[in-house]
Design a protein around this motif. Sequence first.
Motif, PDB file in Angstrom:
ATOM      1  N   GLU A   1      45.022  93.801 -97.946  1.00 11.65           N
ATOM      2  CA  GLU A   1      46.182  92.795 -97.775  1.00 11.65           C
ATOM      3  C   GLU A   1      47.304  93.957 -96.759  1.00 11.65           C
ATOM      4  OE1 GLU A   1      48.559  91.781-100.982  1.00 11.65           O
ATOM      5  OE2 GLU A   1      47.863  93.435-102.342  1.00 11.65           O
ATOM      6  N   ASN A   2      48.100  93.444 -96.263  1.00 10.92           N
ATOM      7  CA  ASN A   2      49.076  94.321 -95.477  1.00 10.92           C
ATOM      8  C   ASN A   2      49.693  95.076 -96.672  1.00 10.92           C
ATOM      9  OD1 ASN A   2      48.352  92.931 -93.098  1.00 10.92           O
ATOM     10  ND2 ASN A   2      49.747  91.424 -93.526  1.00 10.92           N
ATOM     11  N   LEU A   3      50.411  96.227 -96.055  1.00 11.25           N
ATOM     12  CA  LEU A   3      50.988  97.178 -96.964  1.00 11.25           C
ATOM     13  C   LEU A   3      52.626  96.958 -96.771  1.00 11.25           C
ATOM     14  CD1 LEU A   3      48.533 100.043 -96.664  1.00 11.25           C
ATOM     15  CD2 LEU A   3      48.775  98.653 -98.256  1.00 11.25           C
ATOM     16  N   ASP A   4      53.323  96.940 -97.759  1.00 13.11           N
ATOM     17  CA  ASP A   4      54.881  96.961 -97.746  1.00 13.11           C
ATOM     18  C   ASP A   4      55.479  97.819 -99.064  1.00 13.11           C
ATOM     19  OD1 ASP A   4      54.632  95.131 -99.866  1.00 13.11           O
ATOM     20  OD2 ASP A   4      54.383  93.464 -98.663  1.00 13.11           O
ATOM     21  N   PHE A   5      56.833  97.628 -98.911  1.00 11.87           N
ATOM     22  CA  PHE A   5      57.424  98.529-100.144  1.00 11.87           C
ATOM     23  C   PHE A   5      57.052  97.694-101.445  1.00 11.87           C
ATOM     24  CE2 PHE A   5      60.062  94.741 -99.468  1.00 11.87           C
ATOM     25  CZ  PHE A   5      60.731  94.719-100.611  1.00 11.87           C
ATOM     26  N   ALA A   6      56.800  96.424-101.407  1.00 11.74           N
ATOM     27  CA  ALA A   6      56.457  96.074-102.872  1.00 11.74           C
ATOM     28  C   ALA A   6      55.069  96.484-103.229  1.00 11.74           C
ATOM     29  CB  ALA A   6      56.644  94.507-102.740  1.00 11.74           C
ATOM     30  N   ASN A   7      54.079  96.298-102.746  1.00 10.68           N
ATOM     31  CA  ASN A   7      52.604  96.695-103.243  1.00 10.68           C
ATOM     32  C   ASN A   7      52.246  97.858-102.993  1.00 10.68           C
ATOM     33  OD1 ASN A   7      51.948  96.733-100.411  1.00 10.68           O
ATOM     34  ND2 ASN A   7      50.876  94.809-100.188  1.00 10.68           N
ATOM     35  N   THR A   8      53.116  98.827-102.498  1.00 13.76           N
ATOM     36  CA  THR A   8      52.583 100.181-102.410  1.00 13.76           C
ATOM     37  C   THR A   8      53.421 101.111-103.253  1.00 13.76           C
ATOM     38  OG1 THR A   8      53.961 100.691-100.808  1.00 13.76           O
ATOM     39  CG2 THR A   8      51.776 100.157-100.113  1.00 13.76           C
TER      40      THR A   8
END
Length: 700
Positions: free
Chosen positions: A577-584
């Motif tokens: 999935e795309n990476l953003d502040f929430a999932n990283t």
Amino acid sequence: MDYNGGSAPPPGPQTYAGVTDQPSATSSLRRVYHDQAGTGHKTPTSPDERTALLGGILTPPDLERGAAPKSSGIVGPGGHPPQRKATVSQKVKYYVPSTAWIPGYTLSLLGGDILAGLTVASMLIPQSVSYASSLAKLSPVTGLFSAAIPGIVYALLGTSRQLNVAPEAALSLLVGQAVNDVLHSDPHSHPMDPDAVALAVSTIITFQVGLISFFLGIFRLGFLDVVLSRALLRGFVTAVAVVIMIEQLIPMLGLVALQHQLNPHSTLEKALFLIDNAFTHTHRLTAVVSFTALAILVVLRKLKVACKRWWFIYRLPEVFLVVVISTILSNEFDWESDGIDILGSVPVKTGGHFVQFPVHHRTLRYLRRTTSTAVLISVIGFLDSIVSAKQNADKYGYSISPNRELVALGAGNIAGSFIPGTLPAYGSITRSRVNGDVGGRTQMASLVCSSLVLLATFFLLPWLYYLPKCVLASIICLIVFSLLAEAPHDIKFFWKMRAWVDLSLMALTFFFTIIWDVEVGVAVSLVISLLLVVHRSSKTRMTILGRIPGTERWTPVGEDSEAAEDVPGVLIIRIRENLDFANTAQLKERLRRLELYGNDHHHPSEEPHRQHAHTLVFHLADVDTADASAIQILHELVDTYKTRGVAIYITHLKRGPRQALETAGLIELLGEECICKDVSSAMARIEGGVTRQHSLQQSL
């Protein structure tokens, strides 16, 4: 050419039918209020109706795509319609849908719309009187104004053609609880004019509800209906049904006077009050009239479902008939002298001026105390409305815009709040279904319905002087059966699926609502539901890849029994999935667990199943974007692994993420040789490096 490489036929003039939104998580609740059998199949409008309704204009999905007008038939380069900016006229028709359908309205639609308006009004008038007087603790006239004014505004701005906007039982109950809390906030004092306080509380709630809905639409937050789970909504709906039933059993048993003496507050206290007094203090005639009226309503409702093919039975306004007959009998046999409470005289007044700005010194004092209630009403009302709007759009073959719906609903409630004491108004699944079934094809049906309600407000109320209040309670109790209809099915399904989280969420919502109040129950469950959403979205979807023996194919280990990690110490991870502040935020910990435990479920106290890896390969084919926070965390991650002496390779890196990595200096930190085209290339370099290192060690 089409997307699959085949030749496509040359496009001619295109007609865009309604593009129906896919049902969301909440759309599974579309039968919650269902008290009549639905056909379950789409009923598209006829060609004449479609022409009259669309009038050759762009539908909202067309406008959002920037498509050319349907009637142009223009073909641009490559065989595709040219992209044109919407004209001012098209934008006006998009933002004010009534400017599109009113000029193209035809007399062929008028008969069905008038019949639908008459039918819905016959249901809505007694329901609105009941909701205002029995649930919201206000004058019946406020319920009638709430059923008229917001409906007119919505008819001009809404995108649904069948949605009927008026007060709802659950929302009226929330207003009534807010009014009750204000009136009894200080047990040692009593307001000099309780009616004025109730009007002020209801007015400021409705005004806030309108503003919240309006700005949710302006900021394009119409996706809210996918956030809340079915379990939460089912728990709320079931709890509301129980609360309403307990509230209405008191007037149905003639215990209102005793209730005022003992003054039970919470739903639990009222339930205990009923248990203690139902068999000793019940007013017999009131109970007989109440339950007879309820039985007649249930029988007629069942008869209408069974005889749906006979229109004169299916369109029977059973609620209106029960109201008229009970009023006549009450007058004829003088039930008031026998102890039955009647509606009495209802003057058409709203305190002070008939129309006034909703924000003034009398309402502002309750602003802060009612904001939480207004937020809950806005969310719950929108969910009901959007479920009904999508259901009708799917059935009649057109599209709706959730954001435009929010704006229309908000504007309707803001307009309604200018008449003091009006209740929040949202779409009803039941009334909207009936509206379409009996012939409503445009919002002209709502305009007819609202006009009839206004006429009833000024001319019909005196004729309802002898209407027994217990009959109004029976009408509300009829809604309870619809609210409870699907609870057993959902509980059984969640139990069968072993969905313990869903069952727990449903139970929490139900018990908090019963033990405390509706607001607390929904607020707690809403917080838990949002935390679950955040928790699930914060976990980056990753999997370990293994090689299919004898090939250069790499597939997830566990999904393919042949896939195996054939190079010890090398961990290949595909981020899906795309990476953003929430999932990283938890990426470091997730990688550590994959490194030591693999994909197996484990407890943190267990000993590691694997050794630390000396090389990590990241497969980023599914990563299209990565925000600044994610890149920063990746930078820290690379620093940590390089300190440990762990080599890192990146494969299938797309242009956007690569530019972000270059800007952050990660490409320079890793080295260009660590950026590979695919996993096979990376493994070739890794295995070559391991071979050279082994040869060097042997030579030494």
